[in-house]
Design a protein around this motif. Structure first.
Motif, mmCIF file in Angstrom:
data_model
loop_
_atom_site.group_PDB
_atom_site.id
_atom_site.type_symbol
_atom_site.label_atom_id
_atom_site.label_comp_id
_atom_site.label_asym_id
_atom_site.label_seq_id
_atom_site.Cartn_x
_atom_site.Cartn_y
_atom_site.Cartn_z
ATOM 1 N N GLU A 75 40.448 46.552 43.083
ATOM 2 C CA GLU A 75 41.255 45.817 42.116
ATOM 3 C C GLU A 75 40.564 44.492 41.814
ATOM 4 O O GLU A 75 39.869 43.940 42.666
ATOM 5 N N THR B 244 40.514 40.892 38.727
ATOM 6 C CA THR B 244 40.891 40.248 37.467
ATOM 7 C C THR B 244 39.722 40.370 36.499
ATOM 8 O O THR B 244 38.601 40.736 36.883
ATOM 9 N N GLU C 232 47.287 48.044 34.704
ATOM 10 C CA GLU C 232 47.657 46.731 35.230
ATOM 11 C C GLU C 232 48.431 46.942 36.534
ATOM 12 O O GLU C 232 49.460 47.615 36.557
ATOM 13 N N LEU C 233 47.941 46.343 37.605
ATOM 14 C CA LEU C 233 48.608 46.471 38.905
ATOM 15 C C LEU C 233 49.716 45.444 39.077
ATOM 16 O O LEU C 233 50.804 45.754 39.548
ATOM 17 N N ARG C 234 49.414 44.220 38.701
ATOM 18 C CA ARG C 234 50.402 43.142 38.841
ATOM 19 C C ARG C 234 49.904 41.916 38.091
ATOM 20 O O ARG C 234 48.777 41.886 37.604
ATOM 21 N N ARG C 235 50.770 40.910 38.019
ATOM 22 C CA ARG C 235 50.397 39.627 37.425
ATOM 23 C C ARG C 235 50.587 38.535 38.475
ATOM 24 O O ARG C 235 51.613 38.486 39.140
ATOM 25 N N GLU C 236 49.557 37.710 38.603
ATOM 26 C CA GLU C 236 49.609 36.620 39.571
ATOM 27 C C GLU C 236 49.689 35.295 38.847
ATOM 28 O O GLU C 236 48.939 35.054 37.886
ATOM 29 N N ILE D 126 46.193 38.759 35.058
ATOM 30 C CA ILE D 126 46.399 40.193 35.244
ATOM 31 C C ILE D 126 45.395 40.738 36.264
ATOM 32 O O ILE D 126 44.194 40.461 36.174
ATOM 33 N N TYR E 134 43.779 44.181 37.581
ATOM 34 C CA TYR E 134 43.594 45.562 37.145
ATOM 35 C C TYR E 134 43.169 46.455 38.315
ATOM 36 O O TYR E 134 42.531 46.002 39.271
#
Length: 398
Positions: A29, A31, A61-65, A74, A76
């Motif tokens: 994963e 960014t 998209e795995l998550r947003r930090e 984002i 990825y």
């Protein structure tokens, strides 16, 4: 088959997308900023590549930090929809498979003990796959399948004037029984080489470019890496320690598989049958080791003689290959006291090579098959941006 070819064409990637995807596969994963730095690309170029990969369901998209300035970043990852692979272990005592997504998530894992002969094993393994409810629920075929075989896998499976190798016969039985599409790439590899791959990619050999895995169980074999690549030999038979002659005297016959027949688990039990009689005779290597632990001198002597011989065999392999590390695996090495005898004898002869005992157990082979199937699938997707584990894998002919 036309549908499979059409699907592959629909997911063909541009070179930039291949490069970005290869880096994402490596790190798991990332960014956009991290991908730009690792791939040596501009931020806008990575953004375009990710847009292409997302549109083709390769990346998600795995998550947003939340960033320090309040802007979300984002993260990825490789999408679940990017595809899956299948690793199959067609072994001498059990058949098993493991299905995994390209991102590593396990979809299914099943095993079955057997007592069938070599000619039946491909069909047994194929039936295990065909009857799996978990695999039936998957609507797309695997990107690649790797079969771990308890056989030498020749580099050329079909040679004019040569008999068909048993490895090919077993593989063809598997394909027929599994009902998988024949257009899928099927990779064939020796089971010890598969275990070596598992240790090299996800075990004690990780980080060592020159490393070897020695399996000691029913059979004895060696799989090894040099300069980070799996070495298979000119004929596909590298690491076949069983073929080393047991005697160098011209008046003493040393038959085929002499080392394996003498110092594998069956050879150990032959020594036991010659040293014990009646009810006192232990019925398995494990029973022998327990008897030795209780103080029985005969059991301790047999255990010591066998362990010392295997330590010398490992030292012989180290002399020829000069690896940084040798990892010992297989059923006989799971007894700590017996493994210690092997290690002590080895270290009395070689102080430079690290010797360790595998922690993976019986699952090393099927894990290695999974890693080889994944490696093959990735190579087909990202082409020149991937360094394969096996430079010239043996694939079943179409």
């Amino acid at each position: 088959m036309e549908k499979l070819m059409s699907a592959a064409a629909d997911r063909a990637l541009s070179e930039v997308a291949q490069l970005v995807f290869s880096h994402l596969l490596e790190v798991g994963e990332a960014t956009r900023k991290l991908l730009a730095e690792s791939a040596g690309l501009s931020f806008p170029t990575v953004t375009l590549a990710l847009t292409e990969l997302t549109a083709k369901s390769m990346v998600c998209e795995l998550r947003r930090e939340q960033g320090a300035r309040g802007r979300a970043t984002i993260v990825y990852g490789v999408s679940d929809d990017s595809g899956w692979i299948l690793g199959v272990d067609i072994g001498s005592t059990q058949v098993s498979f493991s299905a995994r997504l390209l991102n590593g998530r396990i979809l299914a894992h099943e095993s079955r003990k057997h007592e069938g002969g070599a000619e039946k094993l491909g069909g047994l393994a194929g039936q295990l796959v065909a009857n799996s409810a978990a695999l039936k629920a998957i609507k797309t075929p695997p990107l690649a399948v790797a079969l771990a075989l308890n056989q030498v896998v020749p580099r050329q499976l079909v040679r004019e004037g040569k008999p068909r190798p048993l490895a090919l016969e077993i593989a063809e039985m598997f394909v027929g029984a599994s009902r998988l599409p024949r257009s899928i790439p099927f990779l064939l590899e020796n089971n010890v080489n598969c275990a070596a791959v598992a240790e090299h990619q996800d075990g004690l050999m990780r980080g060592h470019d020159d490393a070897a895995y020695m399996q000691i169980g029913v059979g004895i074999g060696l799989g090894f890496f040099a300069d980070g690549a799996l070495i298979r030999g000119g004929q596909g038979g590298s690491g076949e320690l069983a073929q080393i002659p047991l005697s160098w005297r011209n008046d003493v016959v040393s038959g085929v598989d002499a080392i394996e027949r003498r110092y594998g688990s069956l050879g150990l039990m032959q020594s036991v049958s010659g040293a014990f009689t009646g009810a006192a005779m232990p019925g398995s290597p494990e029973a022998l080791f327990l008897l030795a632990a209780s103080g029985d001198e005969t059991a301790r002597m047999l255990m010591s003689e066998h362990g010392i011989a295997l330590g010398r065999l490992a030292a012989t392999a180290a002399t020829i290959l000069d690896p940084e590390i040798i990892v010992l695996g297989g059923g006989l090495t799971r007894n700590e006291a017996f493994a210690r005898i092997i290690v002590d004898e080895f270290q009395s002869r070689n102080q430079d090579t690290q010797l360790e005992i595998s922690q993976k157990g019986a699952e090393a082979t099927v894990l290695g098959a999974c890693l080889l199937a994944r490696d093959l699938a990735i190579g087909q997707i990202v082409e020149r941006f991937h360094k394969p584990l096996s430079a010239r894998p043996t694939l079943m002919p179409l």
